[in-house]
Design an enzyme around this catalytic site. Structure first.
Site, short mmCIF file in Angstrom:
data_model
loop_
_atom_site.label_atom_id
_atom_site.label_comp_id
_atom_site.label_asym_id
_atom_site.label_seq_id
_atom_site.Cartn_x
_atom_site.Cartn_y
_atom_site.Cartn_z
N ASP A 7 7.74 -0.71 -1.26
CA ASP A 7 7.98 -2.14 -1.47
C ASP A 7 8.76 -2.41 -2.74
O ASP A 7 9.27 -3.51 -2.94
CB ASP A 7 6.64 -2.87 -1.61
CG ASP A 7 6.02 -3.20 -0.27
OD1 ASP A 7 6.77 -3.50 0.66
OD2 ASP A 7 4.78 -3.17 -0.17
C1 GLC Z 1 1.19 -0.72 -0.69
C2 GLC Z 1 1.54 -1.50 0.53
C3 GLC Z 1 2.33 -0.68 1.49
C4 GLC Z 1 3.49 -0.04 0.80
C5 GLC Z 1 3.07 0.72 -0.43
C6 GLC Z 1 4.22 1.26 -1.22
O1 GLC Z 1 0.27 0.26 -0.38
O2 GLC Z 1 0.40 -1.98 1.19
O3 GLC Z 1 2.79 -1.48 2.54
O4 GLC Z 1 4.13 0.81 1.70
O5 GLC Z 1 2.33 -0.13 -1.26
O6 GLC Z 1 4.97 0.29 -1.84
C1 GLC Z 2 2.92 -3.19 -2.66
C2 GLC Z 2 3.17 -2.36 -3.88
C3 GLC Z 2 3.14 -3.20 -5.10
C4 GLC Z 2 4.08 -4.36 -4.95
C5 GLC Z 2 3.73 -5.17 -3.74
C6 GLC Z 2 4.68 -6.26 -3.53
O1 GLC Z 2 1.59 -3.52 -2.61
O2 GLC Z 2 2.24 -1.32 -3.99
O3 GLC Z 2 3.46 -2.41 -6.21
O4 GLC Z 2 4.06 -5.15 -6.08
O5 GLC Z 2 3.70 -4.34 -2.61
O6 GLC Z 2 4.36 -7.02 -2.41
#
Ligand code: GLC
Ligand code: GLC
Length: 827
Positions: A484
């Site tokens: 993300d």
């Molecule tokens: C969090 C989110 C997941 C994403 C991951 C890496 O675990 O829930 O959707 O792939 O972060 O950013």
């Molecule tokens: C996921 C990631 C986090 C980020 C978020 C944004 O959970 O792990 O680091 O800030 O997505 O939606």
């Protein structure tokens, strides 16, 4: 340092010290009514949706950390205490908290009085049952006062913690004997209420928080408890609560059991009230109370819950040379998979329950670790998720479980989303053999008029990748991929802009994201998942479509090798200027974990030794004693072209944290490549049971995975590298649960459901003599004994099923209901 121990026979973790390094929680309920409960009874309850139908209130990030819960207070002649130690924090003479499968038992003892509270949500029941057993061990008669406590949330948890100008004037309750009803908005627009009951007479109650606690007191010294008397307060606005008050006298050795129920009831509109048109119709609530109004009924309900868990966990059971593996696979990892399946990333002690609903990618991945438990629920979930998909294969990134509708404020254009759908549907078919799911008519964008067979959803998912390629023939990165925080089109320099949803004017004309930035991770995820789609088409006799899809996969592999092989590992991406990300040429962030495992398992460049080289580079650059970091070197400054990833101090989260979710992909890949010792090493670095001994460093629960562990760079930002190395965060709700279940059971132990049967291909530590595994699969039981006389990591000499040698490594599917003895000899 440990703060408890595993009781494997009872499938419990027993906490023996209330001051754990962080609240250690459990989940009650696995169908519709859910509760979170910490080792000191903090937490809250909700019905289906932690945001829209919150039953009790909780205050996140509080001081002290875990405030608000269902509390029992005892005033024993001026000594005030809780069985769970907090919030009063009177030193107890004895304390234990047993977190089990869907129940928690907290026991405290003070001055010869023992209070044991069993909390659970029975099967098919919309309420939390609390059995309180008070035992006088003092040798003399004792008289003391018991108070219960729960604080109502005014249903919508988001509104509840923001809209005080209205909410302080809407709260309403009703008291009927020993039962306190919460009925805010019931008179007007809501058809549901909650209640808190006890199966005995009471000597008083409170329903108004300020009367019970006092405006200038806290949970640690509620006025009524300290005074030893309830006020019989009646809430009219402000903050409604429910507290029962009872004076209890126990002879020496005597004990008393009380049963409290925190329940939730929905009523048909025309039956909401009694004849007076005002009083709540309590018929359903009373029936719920009656269901558990004796200790015998409660004990039977708990026994039934335990039995259903034994049954679920019996589907896959292993006996390996390592107790910690057995404890993870047989108990805790499977249990966590149920929780992540139910809650996605919505409600934990790190997810507030008001932020996120169900994630498209998250929930699809959760199915991988859950599907063998209750395939029907997995099927239903897959259809719910697919129903939010858009006709061109694009996806809403999230949806709300109560409405099941896509969440438009978060929107879509996450480049990886569609691929996880192919993976979850394949996993479902492999587990069940139910090809019929492909014919199921499933809407697009929740619009029934746009329904198409599920197979069509797979097709648009697959071609959503193929139709959105960049200059190197690699998938466009869009707003983000699995990570993300890699936002190659955001270029944000304004505080508060969301890295995932902000559209930089630079790219507005192109549709919101760069048509140059490409994701190598999505490319390798495509080559890893794509063959499932091809196999499905072949099975259906659609050979032309299968060949066309295979050609796209082959082309993608070529493109990856041509443009994304960096010599010793695979690149991470091309940024919006067409520059390499995750290359030796980069100053920081030279190697990233995410594309590597899928590339290895797709055998990209295998003939040139790309798999071995990549695994060696990962071991050298990413591995630590606490797991594999996501990237290296960590980013030490803000790279506007990369986005959120470089906003985290080095060593945390996506910036070189140990993001355990993607560790599993490397465990799978190492196992796939035959490196069973390496695979097991990476597994044991992060599997919670193995980190139990260092709970003081790890902080979070030693029985479940967390999303993230501080990497080797943690603390470097403040000039103290290594300071928080190994410190866990974001426990419970993470794709790590499902993926590590897959890694250990399907790749290391190697028992893998396939379209045509159960495949067996272990990749284990060479030192192991073998292991046993019982697997229920498509109605049959396979008792599998794996022998490893030559002490290899991988390779199979022979497979015998019921004494007969079979060709290959896929065990046939038999007529349902039979038991089969399988012997596998490695070598
Ligand atoms: C969090 C989110 C997941 C994403 C991951 C890496 O675990 O829930 O959707 O792939 O972060 O950013
Ligand atoms: C996921 C990631 C986090 C980020 C978020 C944004 O959970 O792990 O680091 O800030 O997505 O939606």
């Amino acid at each position: 340092m440990k703060f408890g121990f595993f009781d494997d026979a009872n499938k419990e973790y027993v906490i023996t010290e209330p001051r754990t390094p962080y609240p250690w929680i459990n989940y009650l309920g696995s169908q519709a009514f859910f509760s979170l409960i910490s080792n000191t009874a903090g937490g809250y309850s909700f019905y289906k949706d932690a945001r829209l139908r919150r039953i009790t209130r909780y205050r996140y990030n509080n001081v002290p950390i875990d405030m608000g819960g269902r509390y029992f207070y005892i005033n024993d002649n001026g000594t005030v205490w809780n069985p769970g130690w907090s919030p009063v924090k009177t030193e107890l003479d004895a304390y234990t908290c047993r977190h089990g499968m869907g129940y928690t038992i907290i026991k405290g003892e003070k001055n010869g009085l023992e209070a044991e509270v069993t909390f659970f949500v029975p099967n098919n029941y919309n309420g939390e049952v609390q059995k309180v057993v008070l035992t006088n061990k003092s040798g003399a008669e004792k008289t003391f006062k018991l108070f219960s406590f729960a604080e109502w949330c005014l249903w919508d948890a988001q509104d509840d913690c923001t809209n005080f100008q209205r909410n302080f004037s809407t709260g309403r309750v009703e008291v009927d004997g020993s039962v306190i009803y919460h009925k805010t908005e019931y008179r007007d627009r809501r058809d549901h209420y909650a209640f808190y009951s006890v199966n005995d007479s009471i000597d008083g109650y409170d329903t108004d928080r300020d009367s019970f606690i006092g405006l200038y007191n806290g949970f640690n010294d509620p006025q009524a408890v300290m005074a030893g008397k309830a006020n019989d307060s009646f809430a009219d606005g402000w903050s409604p609560i429910a507290s029962h008050y009872k004076e209890i006298k126990l002879g020496a050795g005597e004990s008393k059991t009380l049963i409290f129920i925190l329940g939730y009831v929905e009523m048909p509109v025309d039956q909401k009230f009694e004849a007076d048109g005002k009083t709540i119709n309590k018929v359903k609530a009373k029936a719920m109370m009656e269901q558990f109004d004796t200790p015998e009924k409660v004990d039977a309900g708990l026994a039934e819950l335990k039995a259903s868990w034994d049954k679920l966990l019996g589907i896959l059971n292993v006996d390996t040379p390592d107790d910690k593996v057995d404890r993870m696979v047989n108990i805790w990892n499977q249990y966590q998979c149920m929780v992540t399946f139910n809650l996605s990333r919505s409600a934990s002690y790190f997810e507030s329950g008001i932020g996120r609903g169900m994630g498209f990618r998250d929930s699809n991945q959760d199915i991988l670790g859950f599907v063998h438990q209750i395939p029907d629920r997995a099927r239903e979930r897959i259809i719910d998720i697919a129903s939010t998909q858009l006709p061109d294969g694009g996806c809403y990134h999230q949806y709300q479980p109560l409405t099941k509708k896509g969440n438009s404020d978060i929107g879509g254009d996450f480049s990886d989303d569609p691929l996880w759908m192919i993976l979850s549907v394949s996993a479902y078919i492999k587990e069940t053999g139910d090809w019929g799911i492909l014919d199921e008519m499933v809407p697009y964008d929740n619009d029934e008029s746009k329904a198409q067979p599920m197979l069509d959803h797979l097709k648009v998912s697959f071609y959503h990748i193929v139709n959105n390629l960049g200059p190197h023939g690699l998938p466009l990165a869009m707003r983000a991929d699995w990570n993300d925080c890699i936002n190659l089109s955001c270029y944000s320099d304004t505080p508060g802009e969301s890295f995932q949803t902000y559209t930089n004017p630079k790219f507005a004309a192109e549709g919101g994201y760069s048509k140059v930035a490409e994701s190598v991770m999505v490319a390798t995820l495509f080559t890893y998942t794509g063959p499932n789609y091809v196999a499905i088409l072949k099975h259906l006799g659609k050979d032309d479509e299968a060949a066309a899809a295979q050609a796209e996969i082959d082309k993608m592999k070529k493109n990856v090798m041509a443009s994304a092989w960096d010599g010793d590992w695979f690149l991470r991406a091309y940024d919006s200027e067409g520059k390499k990300m995750g290359s030796k040429e980069c100053e920081e962030g030279q190697i990233f974990i995410e594309p590597q495992g899928f590339a290895i398992m797709s055998e990209i460049g295998k003939e040139q030794g790309a798999d071995k080289k990549t695994l060696a580079a990962i071991d050298e650059r990413l591995n630590t004693k606490f797991g594999l970091v996501l990237n290296n070197p960590a980013f030490t400054k803000y790279y506007i072209q990369y986005g959120e990833i470089s906003t985290y101090p080095g060593g945390y989260k996506e910036n070189a944290g140990i993001f355990t979710h993607n560790n599993a992909w490397i465990i799978c890949a190492a196992a796939y490549a035959g490196q069973g010792d390496q695979a097991f090493k990476y597994y044991s670095e992060i599997a919670p049971a193995f980190t139990e001994e260092t709970s003081d460093i790890h902080k979070t629960e030693p029985y479940v995975y967390g999303q993230m562990i501080g990497g080797k760079d943690a603390g470097s930002d403040i000039g103290r590298p290594g300071k928080n190395f190994g410190q866990g965060k974001n426990s419970w709700l993470t794709g790590t649960a499902a993926w590590n279940m897959v890694a250990i059971s399907q790749y290391i132990l190697g028992v893998q459901p396939d379209f045509d049967g159960l495949k067996i291909d272990p990749s284990i530590p060479a030192a192991w003599d073998g292991f046993n595994i019982t697997r229920k699969f498509r109605g049959n039981t396979y008792n599998i004994a794996v022998k490893n006389p030559d002490h290899v990591c991988k390779g199979i000499k022979s497979v015998t099923v019921d004494g007969k040698k079979i060709d290959g490594i896929v065990m046939p599917v038999f007529e349902a209901g039979s038991v089969h003895e399988v012997e596998v000899v490695m070598g």
